[in-house]
Design a protein around this motif. Sequence first.
Motif, mmCIF file in Angstrom:
data_model
loop_
_atom_site.group_PDB
_atom_site.id
_atom_site.type_symbol
_atom_site.label_atom_id
_atom_site.label_comp_id
_atom_site.label_asym_id
_atom_site.label_seq_id
_atom_site.Cartn_x
_atom_site.Cartn_y
_atom_site.Cartn_z
ATOM 1 N N TRP A 127 55.366 -9.666 45.331
ATOM 2 C CA TRP A 127 56.227 -10.815 45.609
ATOM 3 C C TRP A 127 57.644 -10.503 45.171
ATOM 4 O O TRP A 127 57.865 -9.886 44.135
ATOM 5 C CB TRP A 127 55.719 -12.055 44.854
ATOM 6 C CG TRP A 127 54.321 -12.364 45.221
ATOM 7 C CD1 TRP A 127 53.902 -13.170 46.256
ATOM 8 C CD2 TRP A 127 53.119 -11.862 44.608
ATOM 9 N NE1 TRP A 127 52.529 -13.189 46.307
ATOM 10 C CE2 TRP A 127 52.018 -12.402 45.311
ATOM 11 C CE3 TRP A 127 52.871 -11.009 43.538
ATOM 12 C CZ2 TRP A 127 50.698 -12.110 44.979
ATOM 13 C CZ3 TRP A 127 51.551 -10.703 43.206
ATOM 14 C CH2 TRP A 127 50.486 -11.268 43.918
ATOM 15 N N LYS A 128 58.611 -11.011 45.982
ATOM 16 C CA LYS A 128 60.034 -10.798 45.712
ATOM 17 C C LYS A 128 60.695 -12.104 45.299
ATOM 18 O O LYS A 128 60.547 -13.115 45.999
ATOM 19 C CB LYS A 128 60.754 -10.388 47.002
ATOM 20 C CG LYS A 128 60.717 -8.985 47.390
ATOM 21 C CD LYS A 128 61.602 -8.833 48.614
ATOM 22 C CE LYS A 128 60.862 -8.051 49.660
ATOM 23 N NZ LYS A 128 61.711 -7.548 50.710
ATOM 24 N N TRP A 139 61.902 -17.424 45.314
ATOM 25 C CA TRP A 139 60.824 -16.543 45.772
ATOM 26 C C TRP A 139 60.883 -16.483 47.292
ATOM 27 O O TRP A 139 60.982 -17.518 47.961
ATOM 28 C CB TRP A 139 59.472 -17.073 45.317
ATOM 29 C CG TRP A 139 59.306 -16.957 43.830
ATOM 30 C CD1 TRP A 139 59.497 -17.944 42.907
ATOM 31 C CD2 TRP A 139 58.954 -15.772 43.095
ATOM 32 N NE1 TRP A 139 59.298 -17.443 41.638
ATOM 33 C CE2 TRP A 139 58.960 -16.130 41.721
ATOM 34 C CE3 TRP A 139 58.650 -14.467 43.455
ATOM 35 C CZ2 TRP A 139 58.652 -15.202 40.720
ATOM 36 C CZ3 TRP A 139 58.342 -13.558 42.453
ATOM 37 C CH2 TRP A 139 58.345 -13.921 41.115
ATOM 38 N N VAL A 140 60.810 -15.291 47.839
ATOM 39 C CA VAL A 140 60.902 -15.094 49.289
ATOM 40 C C VAL A 140 59.620 -15.588 49.958
ATOM 41 O O VAL A 140 58.517 -15.346 49.465
ATOM 42 C CB VAL A 140 61.116 -13.593 49.595
ATOM 43 C CG1 VAL A 140 61.028 -13.308 51.083
ATOM 44 C CG2 VAL A 140 62.457 -13.137 49.031
ATOM 45 N N GLY A 142 56.635 -15.452 52.253
ATOM 46 C CA GLY A 142 55.933 -14.228 52.647
ATOM 47 C C GLY A 142 54.834 -14.451 53.663
ATOM 48 O O GLY A 142 54.819 -15.453 54.381
ATOM 49 N N HIS A 143 53.935 -13.489 53.705
ATOM 50 C CA HIS A 143 52.795 -13.504 54.615
ATOM 51 C C HIS A 143 51.551 -13.967 53.857
ATOM 52 O O HIS A 143 51.185 -13.355 52.845
ATOM 53 C CB HIS A 143 52.522 -12.110 55.176
ATOM 54 C CG HIS A 143 53.684 -11.530 55.916
ATOM 55 N ND1 HIS A 143 53.850 -11.677 57.276
ATOM 56 C CD2 HIS A 143 54.748 -10.815 55.485
ATOM 57 C CE1 HIS A 143 54.967 -11.071 57.643
ATOM 58 N NE2 HIS A 143 55.522 -10.530 56.578
ATOM 59 N N GLY B 9 54.149 -14.623 41.582
ATOM 60 C CA GLY B 9 55.099 -15.155 42.552
ATOM 61 C C GLY B 9 55.517 -16.582 42.222
ATOM 62 O O GLY B 9 55.911 -16.880 41.089
ATOM 63 N N PRO B 76 51.535 -16.222 49.389
ATOM 64 C CA PRO B 76 51.918 -15.303 50.478
ATOM 65 C C PRO B 76 52.776 -14.153 49.966
ATOM 66 O O PRO B 76 53.669 -14.357 49.129
ATOM 67 C CB PRO B 76 52.687 -16.221 51.430
ATOM 68 C CG PRO B 76 52.030 -17.558 51.235
ATOM 69 C CD PRO B 76 51.748 -17.628 49.756
ATOM 70 N N VAL B 77 52.495 -12.956 50.471
ATOM 71 C CA VAL B 77 53.069 -11.735 49.898
ATOM 72 C C VAL B 77 54.363 -11.319 50.604
ATOM 73 O O VAL B 77 54.571 -11.621 51.777
ATOM 74 C CB VAL B 77 52.049 -10.578 49.925
ATOM 75 C CG1 VAL B 77 50.819 -10.950 49.108
ATOM 76 C CG2 VAL B 77 51.649 -10.223 51.359
ATOM 77 N N SER B 78 55.210 -10.581 49.876
ATOM 78 C CA SER B 78 56.504 -10.178 50.438
ATOM 79 C C SER B 78 56.937 -8.823 49.883
ATOM 80 O O SER B 78 58.070 -8.649 49.447
ATOM 81 C CB SER B 78 57.556 -11.244 50.126
ATOM 82 O OG SER B 78 57.602 -11.518 48.735
ATOM 83 N N GLY B 79 56.004 -7.884 49.894
ATOM 84 C CA GLY B 79 56.309 -6.569 49.321
ATOM 85 C C GLY B 79 57.093 -5.677 50.269
ATOM 86 O O GLY B 79 57.425 -6.053 51.384
#
Lengths: 154, 80
Positions: A127-128, A139-140, A142-143, B9, B76-79
């Motif tokens: 996570w970014k 927090w960005v 995401g998917h 996150g 939800p992931v953001s790598g």
Amino acid sequence: MNIHVEVRDVTAAPLDPAEALNFVESGGNGAGALFLGAVRNRNQGRDVNGVSYDVFAPLAEQNFSEICTEAQQKWGDELRLFVAHGKGRLDVGGLSIVIAAGSPHRDEAFRACRYVIEEIKTRSPVWKQEHYTDGDSEWVQGHALCQHGEHQHD
Amino acid sequence: MQVKIQLFGAFRPLGDVMELQLVEQAKVSDVRAAFAANVPGELHDTLAVSRFADEKAVLAEDAAIAPNAILAILPPVSGG
């Protein structure tokens, strides 16, 4: 072993593209492809001065290994793959991910490198959090993780 | 029984780990319900698209949870 994966605390030691290329070299590999991901200074109209990467390291490293194994199944056992993902805060320009693929011929190296980064972006527990020049952080989006890799305990 | 949930996150502002008390023979869906009761409402939409996992895999909602398990909540992931 022809796959190397790791999550590295980039506040202690930066990611190193040379290390990645060295790992994927072998006498039988005439091609090496390298992908670098870096923190950029603007995202969705906002000025960014850094990104913090949060990682569930044990699952992420397992997930990177699974993705690399899938790439070998697609493009051959000769494929050598290196994946290192950063954890911690990076300033603009800092490397967040380094991926290298070595193979006998260029097509497999390019394809494998692309496959690994695209799969990591949608499947790996990373996570970014972007830090903006106005002092705000977010927090960005995401998917959402899908069923891939799911298992049930007995 | 007790389980620990490692937070990542968007859940990080709540701390590093959340401890939950669950009924015996709990499933992931029970973890989700107990977790939801302990997070603020503004995170419920994120929770709805988040998954629970252990160190080996993302878990199905009907997977059984062992007592004293250490799980993780994965938004939800953001790598990359």
